[in-house]
Scaffold this motif. Structure first.
Motif, PDB file in Angstrom:
ATOM      1  N   LEU A  19      -7.907  -8.596   3.477  1.00 53.46           N
ATOM      2  CA  LEU A  19      -8.567  -8.938   5.098  1.00 53.46           C
ATOM      3  C   LEU A  19      -7.521 -10.335   5.358  1.00 53.46           C
ATOM      4  N   LEU A  20      -7.642 -10.991   5.007  1.00 61.95           N
ATOM      5  CA  LEU A  20      -6.626 -12.464   5.446  1.00 61.95           C
ATOM      6  C   LEU A  20      -5.489 -11.677   4.981  1.00 61.95           C
ATOM      7  N   LEU A  21      -4.693 -11.573   4.508  1.00 58.53           N
ATOM      8  CA  LEU A  21      -3.312 -11.268   4.368  1.00 58.53           C
ATOM      9  C   LEU A  21      -2.772 -10.382   5.106  1.00 58.53           C
ATOM     10  N   GLY A  78       3.922  19.220   0.930  1.00 55.86           N
ATOM     11  CA  GLY A  78       4.631  18.091   0.871  1.00 55.86           C
ATOM     12  C   GLY A  78       4.286  16.151  -0.055  1.00 55.86           C
ATOM     13  N   LEU A  79       5.633  16.454  -0.398  1.00 56.10           N
ATOM     14  CA  LEU A  79       5.112  14.737  -1.061  1.00 56.10           C
ATOM     15  C   LEU A  79       5.613  12.948  -0.358  1.00 56.10           C
ATOM     16  N   ALA A  80       4.656  12.479  -1.247  1.00 60.75           N
ATOM     17  CA  ALA A  80       4.986  11.454  -0.162  1.00 60.75           C
ATOM     18  C   ALA A  80       4.678   9.809  -1.006  1.00 60.75           C
ATOM     19  N   VAL A  81       5.089   8.851  -0.112  1.00 61.48           N
ATOM     20  CA  VAL A  81       4.669   7.994  -1.350  1.00 61.48           C
ATOM     21  C   VAL A  81       3.677   7.026  -0.526  1.00 61.48           C
ATOM     22  N   VAL A  82       2.791   5.996  -1.794  1.00 60.09           N
ATOM     23  CA  VAL A  82       1.802   4.992  -0.547  1.00 60.09           C
ATOM     24  C   VAL A  82       2.201   3.855  -0.730  1.00 60.09           C
ATOM     25  N   THR A  83       2.656   3.271   0.571  1.00 56.83           N
ATOM     26  CA  THR A  83       3.392   1.851   0.498  1.00 56.83           C
ATOM     27  C   THR A  83       2.401   1.313   1.243  1.00 56.83           C
ATOM     28  N   GLY A  84       0.841   1.817   1.216  1.00 55.48           N
ATOM     29  CA  GLY A  84       0.539  -0.234   1.422  1.00 55.48           C
ATOM     30  C   GLY A  84      -1.388   0.696   2.278  1.00 55.48           C
ATOM     31  N   VAL A  85      -1.961  -0.124   2.645  1.00 55.12           N
ATOM     32  CA  VAL A  85      -3.059   0.416   3.105  1.00 55.12           C
ATOM     33  C   VAL A  85      -3.365   0.155   4.485  1.00 55.12           C
ATOM     34  N   ARG A  86      -4.053   0.488   5.335  1.00 56.16           N
ATOM     35  CA  ARG A  86      -4.218   0.505   6.831  1.00 56.16           C
ATOM     36  C   ARG A  86      -6.010   0.132   6.783  1.00 56.16           C
ATOM     37  N   GLY A  87      -6.322  -0.344   7.935  1.00 63.16           N
ATOM     38  CA  GLY A  87      -7.350  -0.959   8.488  1.00 63.16           C
ATOM     39  C   GLY A  87      -7.336  -2.139   8.691  1.00 63.16           C
ATOM     40  N   PRO A  88      -8.590  -2.968   8.522  1.00 64.86           N
ATOM     41  CA  PRO A  88      -9.482  -2.036   8.655  1.00 64.86           C
ATOM     42  C   PRO A  88     -10.106  -1.827  10.588  1.00 64.86           C
TER      43      PRO A  88
END
Length: 100
Positions: A19-21, A78-88
């Motif tokens: 969360l800090l990053l 379809g296909l997708a690549v996970v590039t990271g998380v989003r939030g909070p």
């Protein structure tokens, strides 16, 4: 070797670090710099993108989530690549859809 017990023990700290990053660069640099050696400079933070991805992977796995770089099939086929998380406040995954 089974790392799950250590991952569970450190999960709270891992979440706090992740969360800090997610904060703007100035915020996390100000928070981390006092804990580094006196001669540390901005190059000390060169691995932050990798640290984010590593923490995403460690935190996503026990929950059945997908780590960055995972290839996922969407409901529409379809296909997708996970590039990271989003939030909070709401947590989800950032995706890059693949043409095809």
């Amino acid at each position: 070797m089974d790392y799950r017990p250590a991952d569970q023990l450190m999960a709270g700290l891992d979440r706090a670090a992740r969360l800090l990053l997610e904060e703007p660069r100035e915020v996390w640099q100000a928070a981390l710099l006092p804990h580094l050696r006196p001669r540390s400079g901005r190059s000390t933070f060169a691995g932050v993108v990798g640290a984010r991805q590593m923490l995403d992977a460690v935190l996503a796995d026990p929950c059945g989530g997908h780590a960055p770089g995972a290839l996922v099939r969407m409901e529409d086929g379809g296909l997708a690549v996970v590039t990271g998380v989003r939030g909070p406040p709401r947590v989800g995954w950032r995706l890059r859809y693949l043409e095809g």
